[in-house]
Write a protein that holds these residues in place. Structure first.
Motif, PDB file in Angstrom:
ATOM      1  N   UNK A 733      40.336  36.443  41.524  1.00  0.00           N
ATOM      2  CA  UNK A 733      40.398  35.686  40.268  1.00  0.00           C
ATOM      3  C   UNK A 733      39.185  35.990  39.387  1.00  0.00           C
ATOM      4  N   UNK A 734      38.014  36.140  40.007  1.00  0.00           N
ATOM      5  CA  UNK A 734      36.813  36.462  39.224  1.00  0.00           C
ATOM      6  C   UNK A 734      36.961  37.826  38.549  1.00  0.00           C
ATOM      7  N   UNK A 735      37.470  38.820  39.279  1.00  0.00           N
ATOM      8  CA  UNK A 735      37.661  40.151  38.688  1.00  0.00           C
ATOM      9  C   UNK A 735      38.702  40.134  37.579  1.00  0.00           C
ATOM     10  N   UNK A 736      39.764  39.361  37.782  1.00  0.00           N
ATOM     11  CA  UNK A 736      40.795  39.276  36.741  1.00  0.00           C
ATOM     12  C   UNK A 736      40.245  38.587  35.490  1.00  0.00           C
ATOM     13  N   UNK A 737      39.425  37.572  35.683  1.00  0.00           N
ATOM     14  CA  UNK A 737      38.812  36.903  34.533  1.00  0.00           C
ATOM     15  C   UNK A 737      37.915  37.872  33.760  1.00  0.00           C
ATOM     16  N   UNK A 738      37.097  38.635  34.496  1.00  0.00           N
ATOM     17  CA  UNK A 738      36.213  39.596  33.832  1.00  0.00           C
ATOM     18  C   UNK A 738      37.010  40.688  33.124  1.00  0.00           C
ATOM     19  N   UNK A 739      38.068  41.160  33.769  1.00  0.00           N
ATOM     20  CA  UNK A 739      38.890  42.197  33.135  1.00  0.00           C
ATOM     21  C   UNK A 739      39.552  41.664  31.866  1.00  0.00           C
ATOM     22  N   UNK A 740      40.006  40.437  31.916  1.00  0.00           N
ATOM     23  CA  UNK A 740      40.641  39.853  30.732  1.00  0.00           C
ATOM     24  C   UNK A 740      39.630  39.655  29.602  1.00  0.00           C
ATOM     25  N   UNK A 741      38.424  39.232  29.963  1.00  0.00           N
ATOM     26  CA  UNK A 741      37.392  39.031  28.934  1.00  0.00           C
ATOM     27  C   UNK A 741      36.997  40.345  28.274  1.00  0.00           C
ATOM     28  N   UNK A 742      36.997  41.438  29.041  1.00  0.00           N
ATOM     29  CA  UNK A 742      36.530  42.728  28.523  1.00  0.00           C
ATOM     30  C   UNK A 742      37.656  43.515  27.874  1.00  0.00           C
ATOM     31  N   UNK A 743      38.811  43.605  28.554  1.00  0.00           N
ATOM     32  CA  UNK A 743      39.884  44.501  28.106  1.00  0.00           C
ATOM     33  C   UNK A 743      41.104  43.779  27.546  1.00  0.00           C
ATOM     34  N   UNK A 744      41.093  42.450  27.589  1.00  0.00           N
ATOM     35  CA  UNK A 744      42.238  41.663  27.108  1.00  0.00           C
ATOM     36  C   UNK A 744      43.521  41.998  27.872  1.00  0.00           C
ATOM     37  N   UNK A 745      43.375  42.375  29.096  1.00  0.00           N
ATOM     38  CA  UNK A 745      44.531  42.658  29.938  1.00  0.00           C
ATOM     39  C   UNK A 745      44.120  42.463  31.390  1.00  0.00           C
ATOM     40  N   UNK A 746      45.085  42.289  32.269  1.00  0.00           N
ATOM     41  CA  UNK A 746      44.803  42.168  33.701  1.00  0.00           C
ATOM     42  C   UNK A 746      45.761  43.067  34.469  1.00  0.00           C
ATOM     43  N   UNK A 747      45.262  43.610  35.559  1.00  0.00           N
ATOM     44  CA  UNK A 747      46.062  44.446  36.447  1.00  0.00           C
ATOM     45  C   UNK A 747      45.983  43.819  37.836  1.00  0.00           C
ATOM     46  N   UNK A 748      46.871  42.863  38.085  1.00  0.00           N
ATOM     47  CA  UNK A 748      46.779  42.044  39.300  1.00  0.00           C
ATOM     48  C   UNK A 748      46.933  42.898  40.547  1.00  0.00           C
ATOM     49  N   UNK A 749      47.958  43.736  40.560  1.00  0.00           N
ATOM     50  CA  UNK A 749      48.242  44.484  41.784  1.00  0.00           C
ATOM     51  C   UNK A 749      47.105  45.455  42.111  1.00  0.00           C
ATOM     52  N   UNK A 750      46.612  46.140  41.112  1.00  0.00           N
ATOM     53  CA  UNK A 750      45.560  47.121  41.367  1.00  0.00           C
ATOM     54  C   UNK A 750      44.271  46.447  41.830  1.00  0.00           C
ATOM     55  N   UNK A 751      43.880  45.356  41.183  1.00  0.00           N
ATOM     56  CA  UNK A 751      42.679  44.661  41.599  1.00  0.00           C
ATOM     57  C   UNK A 751      42.829  44.091  43.012  1.00  0.00           C
ATOM     58  N   UNK A 752      44.037  43.629  43.331  1.00  0.00           N
ATOM     59  CA  UNK A 752      44.277  43.117  44.688  1.00  0.00           C
ATOM     60  C   UNK A 752      44.172  44.238  45.714  1.00  0.00           C
ATOM     61  N   UNK A 753      44.700  45.428  45.391  1.00  0.00           N
ATOM     62  CA  UNK A 753      44.622  46.545  46.324  1.00  0.00           C
ATOM     63  C   UNK A 753      43.179  47.010  46.515  1.00  0.00           C
ATOM     64  N   UNK A 754      42.375  46.944  45.481  1.00  0.00           N
ATOM     65  CA  UNK A 754      40.967  47.321  45.631  1.00  0.00           C
ATOM     66  C   UNK A 754      40.242  46.379  46.598  1.00  0.00           C
ATOM     67  N   UNK A 755      40.507  45.084  46.454  1.00  0.00           N
ATOM     68  CA  UNK A 755      39.881  44.133  47.364  1.00  0.00           C
ATOM     69  C   UNK A 755      40.431  44.305  48.776  1.00  0.00           C
ATOM     70  N   UNK A 756      41.729  44.599  48.884  1.00  0.00           N
ATOM     71  CA  UNK A 756      42.329  44.820  50.205  1.00  0.00           C
ATOM     72  C   UNK A 756      41.745  46.048  50.880  1.00  0.00           C
ATOM     73  N   UNK A 757      41.256  46.995  50.102  1.00  0.00           N
ATOM     74  CA  UNK A 757      40.600  48.164  50.663  1.00  0.00           C
ATOM     75  C   UNK A 757      39.251  47.801  51.286  1.00  0.00           C
ATOM     76  N   UNK A 758      38.637  46.719  50.787  1.00  0.00           N
ATOM     77  CA  UNK A 758      37.317  46.327  51.268  1.00  0.00           C
ATOM     78  C   UNK A 758      37.375  45.303  52.391  1.00  0.00           C
ATOM     79  N   UNK A 759      38.441  44.510  52.453  1.00  0.00           N
ATOM     80  CA  UNK A 759      38.532  43.478  53.477  1.00  0.00           C
ATOM     81  C   UNK A 759      39.998  43.278  53.858  1.00  0.00           C
TER      82      UNK A 759
END
Length: 788
Positions: A733-759
């Motif tokens: 949720x923090x990454x999606x908030x930052x992405x929305x604030x910066x790019x005015x868009x969110x990529x839920x699946x991609x951000x979730x896969x990045x976190x899933x790669x780490x944990x």
């Protein structure tokens, strides 16, 4: 017999031992059929002929033997004669056709990745669509079909007959039809002979029925077999007789051939039949005279030797085959990538006559530049232009901004970092120095804003030529985590940057006739700039034409650059990014293209498991700890210099022992309804303790606190949790908030896969259901707040 693999180079043994006989196949079937006919005929001759001759029917044995001879002869001709095999061309002819028609193969000659395109040929002033046989390496003439059993192309292919162990085609169709007729007559003669023999034995043994049946058992067997074969073969012969009268084949009929619209028919049924069974034929190929014993083996060696010289121009890959191709490249320690590099260097040797597009902009303050313009790839229009600019130093900063203005550049992609060389300088304004004047106060560049991301920092400037009213907005994109030897940035971030630049160029120049040009700013002519352009061009190809052609793109770029920059690392980076381009997901099975260890491996410290996660703007800024060992948590805080630690476990709000043990003091000025903040004089770390149970704290509220800290560079941040999924959702949720604030868009699946790669999170359907429920709570709250 093992079925030959289709698509292989020269897989068949096509040399005959008997001139025109096609004998690369097994002899077993031919021997068995001939033996079967001779055994039954011999049984009939030895058992029934004596009694028939004894009763004065001398003509019958003569007719039967003639029919037997005619049957065996036609069978051997049908089985051993060349059915009309189309000889395979030599290696140089194959390579010429593949080059002319852009037929795709790999270095081994296996067709890749799709069927070659058909071509149009004219026969008797009629046009035909000629498909390419990807095994025999020829464009097929009309009525030529490839037999998957024999693995050859046959002229006037009718069918493959297992009983003759051969195809039925132009040169042996009449022998096959004659065999059907003669064998049917032979069966009829055998039936008649068996009946005559039984009749004559009846006269001798009519009072002894037992002996009568005993003596007639061989006759009954021959007669029964003859009836079965006659019922099977004679209708088959009638069918082929009808096909010959209509000048068609069994294959034509299976394709729905219209008998009225048949260019091969003479218009007369009798003439068609006579021409098919009695007309002249082209001479059969004398394989011994045409080829040596090892001819095809030599041609295969020649093909594999020459094929790499054409590979760089004939390796287009459609979208649906990209993942399969790139995964195959990663096998055998990237052997296929090394093959592609070898093929490229064979066909693209540098010459001294090349005129690189080096642009001397200023004789005093020299700034090396290269103008790259690619209009076509594989006859497909792409129309891209790049201005490759080397690193800015104090002596040429004025030249740089003058070039940006004169060439009307709106987007600058910076592919190096200032600290790579002591002579590099920051040539653009920022928050600390919001305005600069260059070129003897000719231009003024003013800072507008900056957007920080994990891998890309975007700055906006306003450039104005002093004493003129015209101003332009320029976006400067600094790409991080990419060096000459490592590629650690998110491929999706790079692709999204290219999409955004492309979109902005189209929007800004909608009323401008000038073609857009993108400034690629690198410390020198290096692999990063080379790879960036290749990825961007193939992105255009994939969007417009649904395929990529990496090696041909490299060839086209290499024509305009003074040095060759291709190596295995470049190709790995290019293919890895393009793989994300084709799928647009962060798949776990494509990490194999990274030639390095996973930098996000978890650690165990005093039985506490630690996970490292990227925020949207910082690398490894977020950490998760699963475990309740307080000594381990303190060691983690001291080791990684944690600035903010959130105790977000069950009963954390009641854990006063930890607060007292560390002599933490309450920060009474901290405004929060969910957490108390503590700190002691000896540590710079803030400890956050829930005021009430964590069940009463909405996850997005904690995510919002993390966003505020991350954007103010108060990192790293640590959350102590009981369940890894909860912490992963908070950081997502923090990454999606930052992405929305910066790019005015969110990529839920991609951000979730990045976190899933780490944990180990977001692996099941329930995990994603929890994600979307939390996102719904967050978005509903924000929408209500905006409405109020």
């Amino acid at each position: 017999m093992m079925k030959a693999r289709r698509g292989q180079i020269y897989p068949s043994k096509t040399v005959s031992r008997f001139g025109t006989c096609w004998t690369y196949k097994s002899w077993c079937v031919v021997i068995c059929v001939v033996t079967f006919i001779l055994v039954l005929s011999g049984l009939h001759i030895g058992w029934d002929f004596p009694i028939i001759i004894k009763n004065g029917h001398i003509y019958y044995p003569i007719l039967f033997c003639l029919a037997l001879f005619y049957t065996i002869t036609n069978y051997l001709f049908a089985a051993l004669h060349d059915p009309g095999v189309i000889p395979r061309p030599n290696a140089d002819e194959i390579l010429l056709v593949e080059k002319e028609h852009n037929i795709q193969t790999d270095l081994e000659g296996k067709y890749f990745p799709s069927m070659p395109p058909p071509t149009t040929i004219f026969v008797k002033n009629c046009s035909y669509t000629s498909p390419y046989c990807y095994t025999c390496r020829v464009y097929r003439l009309p009525r030529v079909t490839h037999c998957s059993v024999c693995n050859v192309c046959i002229q006037n292919y009718d069918h493959h007959c297992p009983w003759i162990n051969n195809c039925v085609g132009l040169l042996n169709h009449r022998y096959f039809s004659n065999f059907l007729l003669s064998c049917s007559l032979l069966c009829i003669f055998a039936i008649v002979g068996c009946v005559l023999a039984a009749y004559f034995r009846w006269n001798s043994y009519k009072d002894q029925s037992g002996l009568f049946f005993a003596y007639n058992i061989p006759s009954f067997i021959n007669g029964f077999v003859g009836i079965l074969l006659a019922l099977a073969l004679f209708p088959f012969w009638c069918n082929h007789c009808g096909l010959a009268m209509n000048a068609v084949t069994t294959k034509d009929m299976s394709r729905g051939q219209d008998l009225k619209d048949n260019e091969f028919s003479t218009g007369s049924l009798c003439q068609n039949l006579i021409l098919s069974w009695c007309g002249p034929l082209r001479p059969s190929v004398d394989w011994n005279a045409l080829y040596d014993e090892d001819h095809y083996k030599k041609q295969e060696e020649i093909y594999k030797k020459i094929r790499p010289t054409l590979l760089s121009n004939t390796l287009a890959i459609p979208r649906q085959k990209i993942k399969e191709h790139i995964q195959s490249l990663a096998l055998k320690n990237y052997f296929a990538i090394n093959q592609q590099i070898e093929a490229f260097y064979r066909t693209n040797k540098k010459t001294s006559q090349r005129n690189p597009s080096l642009i001397p902009v200023d004789d005093i303050h020299y700034l090396p530049m290269h103008n790259i313009e690619i209009n076509y790839i594989d006859s497909n229009q792409v129309n891209v232009r790049y201005l490759l600019i080397e690193a800015v130093q104090p002596t040429n900063i004025s030249t740089f901004w003058n070039t940006i203005w004169l060439r009307n550049v709106l987007s600058i992609v910076m592919l190096y970092e200032i600290n790579e060389n002591n002579s590099f300088i920051q040539y653009w304004p920022d928050e600390k120095n919001p305005s600069i004047k260059v070129n003897n106060n000719c231009y003024q560049v003013d800072f507008i804003r900056i957007l920080k991301r994990l891998d890309i920092v975007t700055s906006q400037f306003k450039i104005q030529k002093i004493d003129e009213n015209e101003t332009r907005i320029i976006e400067h994109h600094q790409i991080k985590n990419w060096t000459e030897t490592t590629f650690s940035l998110d491929p999706i971030a790079l692709l999204r940057l290219q999409y955004n630049i492309d979109y902005r160029e189209k929007e800004e120049r909608i009323h401008d006739n000038n073609r857009s040009i993108i400034a690629i700013h690198s410390c020198e002519i290096n692999t990063r700039a080379f790879a960036y352009m290749i990825i961007d061009i193939n992105r255009h190809l994939l969007i417009k034409y649904n395929y990529i052609n990496v090696l041909n793109t490299i060839t086209r770029l290499n024509e305009q650059l003074p040095i060759c920059l291709i190596n295995d690392h470049v190709l790995m980076v290019i293919y890895w990014v393009i793989l994300h381009l084709s799928t647009w997901t962060y798949l776990s099975d494509i990490i194999t293209l990274q030639d390095k260890e996973n930098p996000y491996q978890s650690l165990s410290i005093h039985h506490n498991i630690v996970y490292f996660i990227d925020s949207y703007i910082h690398s490894k800024a977020l950490m998760l700890v699963v475990g309740r060992n307080r000594n381990g948590i303190l060691k983690i805080i001291s080791t990684y210099k944690i600035q903010h630690c959130f105790l977000f476990q069950q009963s954390s709000h009641l854990d006063v022992d930890f607060i007292e043990q560390q002599q933490l003091e309450l920060d009474t000025n901290y405004p929060s309804s969910d957490f108390r903040r503590y700190q002691n004089d000896q540590s710079m770390t803030f400890i956050y303790q829930p005021i009430n149970s964590i069940r009463n704290i909405l996850l997005y509220e904690l995510s919002r606190l993390i966003v505020d800290l991350d954007q103010n560079d108060n990192i790293p941040i640590l959350i102590c949790i009981d369940e890894i999924r909860v912490g992963a959702i908070i950081y997502l949720l923090a990454n999606l908030m930052e992405q929305f604030n910066i790019d005015n868009t969110v990529d839920i699946y991609h951000q979730a896969r990045k976190i899933a790669y780490s944990c180990p999170a977001f692996r099941t359907e329930d995990d994603f259901r929890d994600i979307y429920e939390c996102i719904k709570v967050w978005t509903d709250h924000d929408l209500k707040s905006q409405a109020n």
